[in-house]
Design a protein around this motif. Structure first.
Motif, mmCIF file in Angstrom:
data_model
loop_
_atom_site.group_PDB
_atom_site.id
_atom_site.type_symbol
_atom_site.label_atom_id
_atom_site.label_comp_id
_atom_site.label_asym_id
_atom_site.label_seq_id
_atom_site.Cartn_x
_atom_site.Cartn_y
_atom_site.Cartn_z
ATOM 1 N N PHE A 1 -5.235 4.541 -0.093
ATOM 2 C CA PHE A 1 -4.908 3.490 0.794
ATOM 3 C C PHE A 1 -5.458 2.051 0.946
ATOM 4 O O PHE A 1 -6.981 2.293 0.617
ATOM 5 N N ASP A 2 -4.733 1.594 1.026
ATOM 6 C CA ASP A 2 -5.842 0.105 1.528
ATOM 7 C C ASP A 2 -6.391 -0.028 2.839
ATOM 8 O O ASP A 2 -7.357 -0.232 2.671
ATOM 9 N N GLY A 3 -5.818 0.813 3.569
ATOM 10 C CA GLY A 3 -6.466 1.136 5.052
ATOM 11 C C GLY A 3 -6.152 1.993 5.610
ATOM 12 O O GLY A 3 -5.278 3.089 4.957
ATOM 13 N N MET A 4 -6.615 2.265 6.260
ATOM 14 C CA MET A 4 -6.668 4.012 6.780
ATOM 15 C C MET A 4 -6.781 4.000 8.746
ATOM 16 O O MET A 4 -8.225 3.379 8.963
ATOM 17 N N THR A 5 -6.530 4.658 8.942
ATOM 18 C CA THR A 5 -6.787 5.164 10.621
ATOM 19 C C THR A 5 -7.089 6.553 10.817
ATOM 20 O O THR A 5 -5.756 7.775 10.423
ATOM 21 N N ASN A 6 -7.760 7.382 10.760
ATOM 22 C CA ASN A 6 -8.465 8.507 10.940
ATOM 23 C C ASN A 6 -9.270 9.214 12.788
ATOM 24 O O ASN A 6 -9.533 7.671 12.728
ATOM 25 N N VAL B 1 3.041 11.169 10.546
ATOM 26 C CA VAL B 1 3.587 11.804 8.730
ATOM 27 C C VAL B 1 5.268 11.234 8.958
ATOM 28 O O VAL B 1 5.291 9.933 8.247
ATOM 29 N N LEU B 2 5.745 10.972 10.319
ATOM 30 C CA LEU B 2 6.907 10.216 9.616
ATOM 31 C C LEU B 2 6.803 8.746 10.315
ATOM 32 O O LEU B 2 7.552 8.333 9.593
ATOM 33 N N SER B 3 6.049 8.254 10.426
ATOM 34 C CA SER B 3 5.683 6.675 10.443
ATOM 35 C C SER B 3 5.470 5.897 9.292
ATOM 36 O O SER B 3 5.787 4.711 8.972
ATOM 37 N N ASP B 4 4.480 7.597 8.353
ATOM 38 C CA ASP B 4 4.015 6.750 7.398
ATOM 39 C C ASP B 4 5.487 6.514 6.233
ATOM 40 O O ASP B 4 5.471 6.432 5.094
ATOM 41 N N ALA B 5 6.538 8.050 6.529
ATOM 42 C CA ALA B 5 7.548 8.524 5.529
ATOM 43 C C ALA B 5 8.545 7.282 6.188
ATOM 44 O O ALA B 5 9.212 6.540 5.157
ATOM 45 N N ARG B 6 8.500 6.324 7.209
ATOM 46 C CA ARG B 6 9.776 5.693 7.683
ATOM 47 C C ARG B 6 9.462 4.296 7.352
ATOM 48 O O ARG B 6 10.239 4.137 6.887
ATOM 49 N N THR B 7 7.929 3.631 7.352
ATOM 50 C CA THR B 7 8.066 2.340 7.069
ATOM 51 C C THR B 7 6.964 2.435 5.466
ATOM 52 O O THR B 7 6.900 1.485 4.656
ATOM 53 N N ASP B 8 7.494 3.381 4.814
ATOM 54 C CA ASP B 8 7.325 4.048 3.594
ATOM 55 C C ASP B 8 5.549 3.390 3.262
ATOM 56 O O ASP B 8 4.981 2.391 2.593
ATOM 57 N N HIS B 9 4.680 3.637 3.838
ATOM 58 C CA HIS B 9 3.043 3.406 4.497
ATOM 59 C C HIS B 9 2.955 2.305 4.792
ATOM 60 O O HIS B 9 1.292 1.665 4.540
ATOM 61 N N GLN C 1 1.181 -7.663 -3.461
ATOM 62 C CA GLN C 1 1.384 -7.372 -4.495
ATOM 63 C C GLN C 1 1.791 -9.312 -4.809
ATOM 64 O O GLN C 1 1.912 -10.184 -4.133
ATOM 65 N N ILE C 2 1.526 -8.953 -6.632
ATOM 66 C CA ILE C 2 2.147 -9.483 -7.420
ATOM 67 C C ILE C 2 3.224 -9.366 -8.402
ATOM 68 O O ILE C 2 2.879 -8.445 -8.855
ATOM 69 N N GLY C 3 4.155 -9.545 -8.573
ATOM 70 C CA GLY C 3 5.294 -9.384 -9.467
ATOM 71 C C GLY C 3 5.249 -7.387 -9.289
ATOM 72 O O GLY C 3 5.572 -7.142 -7.861
ATOM 73 N N SER C 4 5.055 -7.071 -10.273
ATOM 74 C CA SER C 4 5.198 -5.249 -9.915
ATOM 75 C C SER C 4 4.229 -4.921 -8.985
ATOM 76 O O SER C 4 3.870 -3.585 -9.210
ATOM 77 N N ALA C 5 2.838 -5.159 -9.822
ATOM 78 C CA ALA C 5 1.773 -4.938 -8.624
ATOM 79 C C ALA C 5 2.055 -4.960 -7.451
ATOM 80 O O ALA C 5 2.337 -5.852 -7.088
ATOM 81 N N SER C 6 0.678 -3.898 -6.823
ATOM 82 C CA SER C 6 1.272 -3.968 -5.557
ATOM 83 C C SER C 6 0.236 -2.664 -5.210
ATOM 84 O O SER C 6 -0.117 -1.562 -5.795
ATOM 85 N N CYS C 7 0.181 -3.312 -3.680
ATOM 86 C CA CYS C 7 -1.162 -1.754 -2.893
ATOM 87 C C CYS C 7 -0.268 -1.038 -1.574
ATOM 88 O O CYS C 7 0.090 -2.510 -1.315
ATOM 89 N N ARG C 8 -0.773 -0.814 -1.087
ATOM 90 C CA ARG C 8 -0.430 0.248 0.023
ATOM 91 C C ARG C 8 -0.775 0.684 1.115
ATOM 92 O O ARG C 8 -1.877 1.093 0.275
ATOM 93 N N GLU C 9 -0.854 1.381 2.005
ATOM 94 C CA GLU C 9 -1.855 1.459 3.241
ATOM 95 C C GLU C 9 -1.071 2.808 2.986
ATOM 96 O O GLU C 9 0.354 2.745 3.569
ATOM 97 N N ARG C 10 -1.937 3.496 4.225
ATOM 98 C CA ARG C 10 -1.789 4.721 4.550
ATOM 99 C C ARG C 10 -2.024 4.784 5.789
ATOM 100 O O ARG C 10 -1.808 4.548 6.973
#
Length: 181
Positions: free
Chosen positions: A42-47, A155-163, A172-181
């Protein structure tokens, strides 16, 4: 008695990404972003993790001092190491994305802080128990229930916000993208 406050230890780490355009930055994020326990990047993470304790009296009775909860929160975010000279629209998109990523991750951080306060409050409530075995069992059960609830909330927050994607934590640019956890 005055309620105790949990000790909260927070650390923010940054990892460098380099590039002069969106495609180069995405490639860096996909290669260098933090990896979770399942192996997903993921691009970012909180543990976060918690610990709690009592100081017991050596008298043989179940005398103890106040409970102590410690919550350790570690966050990781990218930082653009060579943004000087990049096109203005890429810099604007990066700034928007990073702000959204930090907002999303801070939701996980705030969830951990709330769990620490709930743990402290519950352990303070249990502190009047005079039987050590009952006290330990009840404390273990209470802390585990709060931990499980906080994990589910993340887990619910990530599901609700698509990470975080629905919050803008999606570079993103076009169809290339990165997401966060």
């Amino acid at each position: 008695p005055v309620p105790s406050e949990p000790k909260i230890v927070e650390t923010v780490h940054r990892y460098d990404v380099r590039g002069k355009n969106v495609g180069e930055l995405i490639a860096e994020l996909e290669t260098l972003g933090p990896v979770d326990g399942s192996g997903s990047r993921f691009d970012g993470m909180t543990n976060w993790s918690s610990d709690w304790s009592w100081t017991f009296s050596p008298t043989g009775r179940c005398g103890h001092g106040p409970p102590r909860v410690t919550m350790t929160i570690d966050q990781m975010f990218p930082q653009w190491a060579d943004e000087d000279g990049a096109p203005a629209f890429v810099v604007r998109n990066w700034d928007r994305y990073l702000h959204a990523l930090e907002t999303h991750e801070n939701g996980h951080r705030d969830n951990a802080r709330a769990a620490a306060r709930d743990m402290q409050r519950e352990l303070d409530r249990l502190a009047s128990e005079s039987d050590c075995a009952t006290l330990d069992a009840a404390a273990d059960q209470a802390v585990q229930a709060i931990t499980d609830r906080a994990d589910r909330d993340d887990v619910l927050s990530d599901a609700r916000t698509d990470h975080g994607s629905t919050q803008g934590a999606h570079f993103q640019i076009g169809s290339a993208s990165c997401r966060e956890r």
